[in-house]
Design a protein around this motif. Structure first.
Motif, PDB file in Angstrom:
ATOM      1  N   SER A  38       0.884  -0.872   0.019  1.00  0.00           N
ATOM      2  CA  SER A  38       0.338   0.363   0.125  1.00  0.00           C
ATOM      3  C   SER A  38       1.184   1.044   0.053  1.00  0.00           C
ATOM      4  N   TRP A  39       0.615   2.569   0.181  1.00  0.00           N
ATOM      5  CA  TRP A  39       1.481   3.375  -0.389  1.00  0.00           C
ATOM      6  C   TRP A  39       0.864   4.839   0.601  1.00  0.00           C
ATOM      7  N   THR A  40       1.454   5.600   1.836  1.00  0.00           N
ATOM      8  CA  THR A  40       0.862   6.209   1.880  1.00  0.00           C
ATOM      9  C   THR A  40       0.416   7.593   1.294  1.00  0.00           C
ATOM     10  N   GLU A  41       0.072   8.770   1.445  1.00  0.00           N
ATOM     11  CA  GLU A  41      -0.359   9.392   0.591  1.00  0.00           C
ATOM     12  C   GLU A  41       1.075  10.428   0.110  1.00  0.00           C
ATOM     13  N   GLY A  48       3.356   9.139  -0.318  1.00  0.00           N
ATOM     14  CA  GLY A  48       4.247   8.541  -1.542  1.00  0.00           C
ATOM     15  C   GLY A  48       4.998   6.953  -0.756  1.00  0.00           C
ATOM     16  N   VAL A  49       5.444   6.402   0.664  1.00  0.00           N
ATOM     17  CA  VAL A  49       6.050   5.224   1.272  1.00  0.00           C
ATOM     18  C   VAL A  49       5.612   4.267   0.840  1.00  0.00           C
ATOM     19  N   PRO A  50       6.052   3.175   0.567  1.00  0.00           N
ATOM     20  CA  PRO A  50       5.656   2.163   0.279  1.00  0.00           C
ATOM     21  C   PRO A  50       5.550   1.287   2.015  1.00  0.00           C
ATOM     22  N   VAL A  51       4.676   0.198   2.059  1.00  0.00           N
ATOM     23  CA  VAL A  51       3.452  -0.158   3.155  1.00  0.00           C
ATOM     24  C   VAL A  51       3.531  -1.192   2.986  1.00  0.00           C
ATOM     25  N   SER A  52       3.996  -2.170   3.560  1.00  0.00           N
ATOM     26  CA  SER A  52       3.818  -3.886   3.533  1.00  0.00           C
ATOM     27  C   SER A  52       2.838  -4.284   3.829  1.00  0.00           C
ATOM     28  N   ASP A  53       1.633  -4.328   2.985  1.00  0.00           N
ATOM     29  CA  ASP A  53       1.083  -4.977   3.643  1.00  0.00           C
ATOM     30  C   ASP A  53       0.444  -6.539   5.015  1.00  0.00           C
ATOM     31  N   ARG A  54       1.573  -7.251   4.083  1.00  0.00           N
ATOM     32  CA  ARG A  54       1.765  -8.293   5.004  1.00  0.00           C
ATOM     33  C   ARG A  54       2.636  -8.588   6.081  1.00  0.00           C
ATOM     34  N   PHE A  55       3.462  -7.029   6.914  1.00  0.00           N
ATOM     35  CA  PHE A  55       4.252  -7.116   7.504  1.00  0.00           C
ATOM     36  C   PHE A  55       3.286  -5.950   8.904  1.00  0.00           C
ATOM     37  N   ASP A  56       2.646  -4.516   7.388  1.00  0.00           N
ATOM     38  CA  ASP A  56       2.112  -3.528   8.237  1.00  0.00           C
ATOM     39  C   ASP A  56       3.158  -2.769   8.531  1.00  0.00           C
ATOM     40  N   ASP A  57       4.440  -2.588   7.592  1.00  0.00           N
ATOM     41  CA  ASP A  57       5.898  -2.021   7.820  1.00  0.00           C
ATOM     42  C   ASP A  57       6.023  -1.065   7.306  1.00  0.00           C
ATOM     43  N   PRO A  58       6.326  -0.435   7.176  1.00  0.00           N
ATOM     44  CA  PRO A  58       6.542   0.844   6.414  1.00  0.00           C
ATOM     45  C   PRO A  58       8.466   0.533   5.950  1.00  0.00           C
ATOM     46  N   TYR A  59       8.670   0.843   4.354  1.00  0.00           N
ATOM     47  CA  TYR A  59      10.037   0.221   3.817  1.00  0.00           C
ATOM     48  C   TYR A  59      11.178   1.164   4.194  1.00  0.00           C
ATOM     49  N   PHE A  60      11.025   1.928   4.229  1.00  0.00           N
ATOM     50  CA  PHE A  60      11.674   3.598   5.563  1.00  0.00           C
ATOM     51  C   PHE A  60      10.637   4.408   5.631  1.00  0.00           C
ATOM     52  N   SER A  61      11.362   4.649   6.902  1.00  0.00           N
ATOM     53  CA  SER A  61      11.582   5.797   7.517  1.00  0.00           C
ATOM     54  C   SER A  61       9.954   6.951   7.184  1.00  0.00           C
ATOM     55  N   GLN A  75       9.754  -3.648 -10.396  1.00  0.00           N
ATOM     56  CA  GLN A  75      10.329  -2.342 -10.974  1.00  0.00           C
ATOM     57  C   GLN A  75       9.922  -1.520 -10.964  1.00  0.00           C
ATOM     58  N   ASP A  76       8.446  -1.714 -11.481  1.00  0.00           N
ATOM     59  CA  ASP A  76       7.939  -0.513 -11.471  1.00  0.00           C
ATOM     60  C   ASP A  76       7.439   0.636 -10.139  1.00  0.00           C
ATOM     61  N   GLU A  77       7.516  -0.546  -9.048  1.00  0.00           N
ATOM     62  CA  GLU A  77       7.257  -0.440  -8.005  1.00  0.00           C
ATOM     63  C   GLU A  77       8.610   0.274  -7.295  1.00  0.00           C
ATOM     64  N   MET A  78       9.646  -0.465  -7.367  1.00  0.00           N
ATOM     65  CA  MET A  78      11.234   0.136  -6.714  1.00  0.00           C
ATOM     66  C   MET A  78      11.176   1.605  -7.426  1.00  0.00           C
ATOM     67  N   ALA A  79      10.776   2.138  -8.834  1.00  0.00           N
ATOM     68  CA  ALA A  79      10.977   3.003  -9.247  1.00  0.00           C
ATOM     69  C   ALA A  79      10.327   4.627  -8.569  1.00  0.00           C
ATOM     70  N   ARG A  80       8.810   3.565  -8.449  1.00  0.00           N
ATOM     71  CA  ARG A  80       7.725   4.424  -7.857  1.00  0.00           C
ATOM     72  C   ARG A  80       8.224   4.807  -6.230  1.00  0.00           C
ATOM     73  N   ALA A  81       9.485   4.372  -5.696  1.00  0.00           N
ATOM     74  CA  ALA A  81       9.799   4.447  -3.909  1.00  0.00           C
ATOM     75  C   ALA A  81       9.907   5.264  -4.481  1.00  0.00           C
ATOM     76  N   LEU A  82      11.461   4.980  -5.272  1.00  0.00           N
ATOM     77  CA  LEU A  82      12.901   5.828  -5.129  1.00  0.00           C
ATOM     78  C   LEU A  82      12.603   7.514  -5.848  1.00  0.00           C
ATOM     79  N   ALA A  83      11.623   7.161  -6.635  1.00  0.00           N
ATOM     80  CA  ALA A  83      11.546   9.139  -7.104  1.00  0.00           C
ATOM     81  C   ALA A  83      11.370  10.113  -6.055  1.00  0.00           C
ATOM     82  N   ALA A  84      10.938   9.419  -4.435  1.00  0.00           N
ATOM     83  CA  ALA A  84      10.785  10.388  -3.342  1.00  0.00           C
ATOM     84  C   ALA A  84      11.919  10.803  -2.891  1.00  0.00           C
ATOM     85  N   PHE A  85      13.247  10.318  -3.524  1.00  0.00           N
ATOM     86  CA  PHE A  85      14.414  10.865  -3.059  1.00  0.00           C
ATOM     87  C   PHE A  85      15.374  11.926  -4.542  1.00  0.00           C
TER      88      PHE A  85
END
Length: 221
Positions: free
Chosen positions: A9-12, A14-27, A94-104
């Motif tokens: 899932s994605w926060t507003e 743009g931080v990806p959150v694991s649905d499986r572990f209910d935890d964000p991928y980064f701070s 890969q498209d998910e990684m690209a979306r997440a990394l666009a925040a940096f």
């Protein structure tokens, strides 16, 4: 390749959150600064960089940690490739990684090169030799023939993903660490520290990033 994929899932923001572990991928505060504080400073990097240096990681996720280390590797003037091996049970598309990394945007030059050369399991560039080993690290790490100078222990929260923090796996981490090598993680959970100590690391608790009071640093004796 693992047939299990990341479920996101994605926060507003743009931080990806694991649905499986209910935890964000980064701070949620600043993922890049967290990586610099925990995994680079926690392993005394880039000061220890040298030809032949190898980083290993539990939890590749978005690739943010790798990109941050690789950027510092190039900025430090290294000309030989950085070795980087990561173990990931639930790879992101890969498209998910690209979306997440666009925040940096600061990492965009490295993200673009990585994504252009990425085949889903490896990326071999002049200054980076990356391999991501898919599957349960409890099964795959023992078969790896490499040893790392530094470990990024970046599984999801031990409370939600205890499998990636068990003493047996910490023992495998130690067995695949060069003498004097290091490990760092954002967690200061007691059972993680004890597992690292039992595996042969000297463990210290250090100030954490942001709202996390403490983190863990370890040196193989």
């Amino acid at each position: 390749m693992s047939d299990q994929r990341a479920e996101l899932s994605w926060t507003e923001a743009g931080v990806p959150v694991s649905d499986r572990f209910d935890d964000p991928y980064f701070s949620l505060q600043n993922g890049l600064e967290e990586t610099r504080h925990v995994f680079l400073a926690g392993n005394d990097l880039p000061g220890r960089f040298a030809k032949g240096f190898h980083i290993a990681e539990l939890g590749f996720g978005t690739g943010l940690n790798m990109l941050t280390a690789w950027a510092e590797w190039e900025r430090s003037g290294q000309t030989a490739p950085l070795g980087f091996t990561s173990f990931e049970a639930f790879p992101m598309a890969q498209d998910e990684m690209a979306r997440a990394l666009a925040a940096f945007p600061e990492l965009a030059p490295w993200a673009d090169r990585f994504l252009s050369g990425w085949n889903g399991q490896s990326c071999d560039l002049e200054s980076l030799h990356l391999r991501v080993i898919h599957g349960d690290a409890r099964e795959t790490l023992g078969t790896w023939d490499g040893r790392a100078d530094a470990w990024f222990l970046d599984g999801f929260s031990p409370a939600r993903n205890p499998e990636l923090w068990q003493p047996d796996l910490m023992a495998e981490v130690a067995a695949h660490t060069r003498q004097g090598g290091t490990a760092a993680t954002y967690t200061a959970a007691g059972f993680v520290r004890r597992g690292l100590e039992a595996a042969g690391f000297s463990v210290t608790r250090s100030p954490g990033y942001g709202r996390k009071r403490h983190m863990t640093r370890a040196v193989k004796l």
